[in-house]
Design a protein around this motif. Structure first.
Motif, PDB file in Angstrom:
ATOM      1  N   SER A 154     128.892  67.630  -2.383  1.00 31.84           N
ATOM      2  CA  SER A 154     129.475  68.014  -3.991  1.00 31.84           C
ATOM      3  C   SER A 154     131.289  67.917  -3.688  1.00 31.84           C
ATOM      4  N   ILE A 188     134.119  65.388   2.600  1.00 36.65           N
ATOM      5  CA  ILE A 188     133.469  64.298   3.564  1.00 36.65           C
ATOM      6  C   ILE A 188     132.235  63.570   2.920  1.00 36.65           C
ATOM      7  N   ARG A 231     125.077  73.913  -2.419  1.00 35.38           N
ATOM      8  CA  ARG A 231     124.599  75.134  -3.146  1.00 35.38           C
ATOM      9  C   ARG A 231     125.049  75.161  -4.749  1.00 35.38           C
ATOM     10  N   ASP A 232     126.139  74.585  -5.133  1.00 38.87           N
ATOM     11  CA  ASP A 232     126.986  74.784  -6.164  1.00 38.87           C
ATOM     12  C   ASP A 232     126.408  73.800  -7.373  1.00 38.87           C
ATOM     13  N   ASP A 292     120.334  76.311  -0.856  1.00 41.88           N
ATOM     14  CA  ASP A 292     121.037  76.581   0.359  1.00 41.88           C
ATOM     15  C   ASP A 292     120.166  76.112   1.615  1.00 41.88           C
ATOM     16  N   LEU A 293     120.772  75.218   2.383  1.00 39.67           N
ATOM     17  CA  LEU A 293     119.942  74.864   3.400  1.00 39.67           C
ATOM     18  C   LEU A 293     119.792  75.623   4.790  1.00 39.67           C
ATOM     19  N   ASN A 334     125.349  66.434   6.543  1.00 39.97           N
ATOM     20  CA  ASN A 334     126.547  66.746   6.658  1.00 39.97           C
ATOM     21  C   ASN A 334     127.049  68.073   6.160  1.00 39.97           C
ATOM     22  N   ALA A 353     128.561  65.618  13.086  1.00 42.83           N
ATOM     23  CA  ALA A 353     129.081  66.614  14.087  1.00 42.83           C
ATOM     24  C   ALA A 353     130.549  66.569  14.162  1.00 42.83           C
ATOM     25  N   TYR A 383     131.119  78.165  15.597  1.00 44.96           N
ATOM     26  CA  TYR A 383     131.109  76.949  15.316  1.00 44.96           C
ATOM     27  C   TYR A 383     131.055  75.590  16.196  1.00 44.96           C
ATOM     28  N   LYS A 442     128.054  73.333  16.598  1.00 40.26           N
ATOM     29  CA  LYS A 442     128.310  71.784  16.688  1.00 40.26           C
ATOM     30  C   LYS A 442     127.629  71.190  18.122  1.00 40.26           C
ATOM     31  N   GLY A 477     137.753  64.539  14.624  1.00 40.43           N
ATOM     32  CA  GLY A 477     138.267  65.615  15.102  1.00 40.43           C
ATOM     33  C   GLY A 477     138.589  66.413  13.589  1.00 40.43           C
ATOM     34  N   VAL A 496     139.692  66.905   9.897  1.00 43.68           N
ATOM     35  CA  VAL A 496     139.714  66.007   8.756  1.00 43.68           C
ATOM     36  C   VAL A 496     140.572  66.783   7.609  1.00 43.68           C
ATOM     37  N   SER A 509     140.287  68.180   4.545  1.00 46.32           N
ATOM     38  CA  SER A 509     139.259  68.638   3.567  1.00 46.32           C
ATOM     39  C   SER A 509     139.436  70.201   3.291  1.00 46.32           C
TER      40      SER A 509
END
Ligand code: NAP
Length: 265
Positions: free
Chosen positions: A22, A25, A45-46, A70-71, A97, A148, A162, A166, A193, A195, A197
């Motif tokens: 959504s 990346i 989700r949104d 929701d994954l 992702n 990843a 996190y 990962k 590394g 990003v 976003s």
């Protein structure tokens, strides 16, 4: 990039699920694959943001469906695969992702945070593999791609949940690669590394809120942690994903945080 194993079949037969599509990346990946002729299911989700993203992707002329879920829910991946099969055809590739990046000192990192982070970064990719591999094996082809991070290759302060998740995501890719490559299914972990976003901007804002630095200073410090000495852009990560998906090089773990991106195994 390393020598490819085989040419991928025509784009017209590519049905790809992109999670976390959504924004950020994932949206860039979806657009990149759309112009290469993939039929796409976008998941996040949104629902409202997904609809906007789908409009942007469909503007390329690609066939696009969306699914809001929701994954972290164990049943979500199988539901997404069923929707793709019904509307687009059996998925030939999954781009795992979707992600969040909780950041805090270890004393504040709770078992619940760890569970949630693992559910999204490791549980969902495993669930997608379980749902897709039977069909991919029967077809003798398929691709499972994990977005990843270099946090899956080395440690960063204040990101224990996190970074652990990962590393789990990269480890899962390595195990699936060893198991599934003989069946014609390619599995990759792509490791950028930091990003530029929403995740990174939110982390910089959180640091600023704690009064440790301005958001801009925090952002620049994160960029400086990248070996390339700057932030990656979502577009360059998306281009790498599309290239790997199409060229199917022989490696598994692809480190983007190098002057010359390379497979590390
Ligand atoms: N940004 C970086 O510096 C960086 C660096 C290396 C790796 N990565 C990885 O790249 C991936 C994408 O990151 P990004 O920077 O593009 O993040 P982003 O801009 O925050 O986008 C995250 C995407 O994941 C979705 N998502 C989050 N939680 C979800 C859930 N429980 N179920 C379904 N979808 C969910 C979000 O949509 P909803 O919120 O609507 O669900 C959104 O589409 C992540 O896996 C991240 O770990 C990022």
């Amino acid at each position: 990039m390393a020598a490819r194993r085989m040419a991928t079949p025509s784009s017209a037969s590519n049905v790809t699920i992109v999670t976390g599509a959504s924004r950020g990346i994932g949206l860039c990946i979806a657009k990149e694959l759309a112009v290469r002729g993939h039929r796409l299911l976008l998941v996040a989700r949104d629902a409202a943001r997904l609809a906007t993203a789908a409009g942007e992707v469909a503007a390329t002329g690609a066939r696009v469906e969306t699914l809001a879920l929701d994954l972290r829910d164990e049943a979500a991946a199988a539901a997404a695969v069923a929707v793709a099969e019904r509307h687009l055809g059996p998925p030939t590739a999954i781009v795992n992702n979707a992600g969040t990046a909780p950041s805090d000192k270890v004393e504040n990192t709770t078992p619940a945070m760890l569970r949630e982070t693992f559910a999204l970064h490791v549980g969902a990719p495993l669930a997608f593999a379980r749902a897709c591999v039977p069909h991919m094996k029967a077809a003798g082809r398929g691709c499972l791609l994990h977005l990843a991070s270099t946090a899956g290759l080395r440690g960063y302060a204040f990101t224990s949940a996190y970074t652990a998740a990962k590393h789990g995501m990269v480890g899962l890719a390595r195990a699936l690669h060893a198991e599934l490559r003989p069946a014609g299914i390619d599995v990759y972990a792509i490791c950028p590394g930091f990003v530029d976003s929403d995740i990174t901007r939110a982390a910089a804002a959180a640091i600023a809120a704690r009064g440790k630095a301005t958001a801009e200073q925090a952002f620049q410090r994160m960029a400086a942690q990248n070996r390339i000495g700057r932030m990656h852009t979502p577009a360059e990560v998306a281009a790498a994903v599309a290239e790997v998906l199409h060229d199917r090089p022989a490696g598994c773990v692809y480190d983007l945080d190098r002057d010359e991106p390379a497979f590390v195994d």
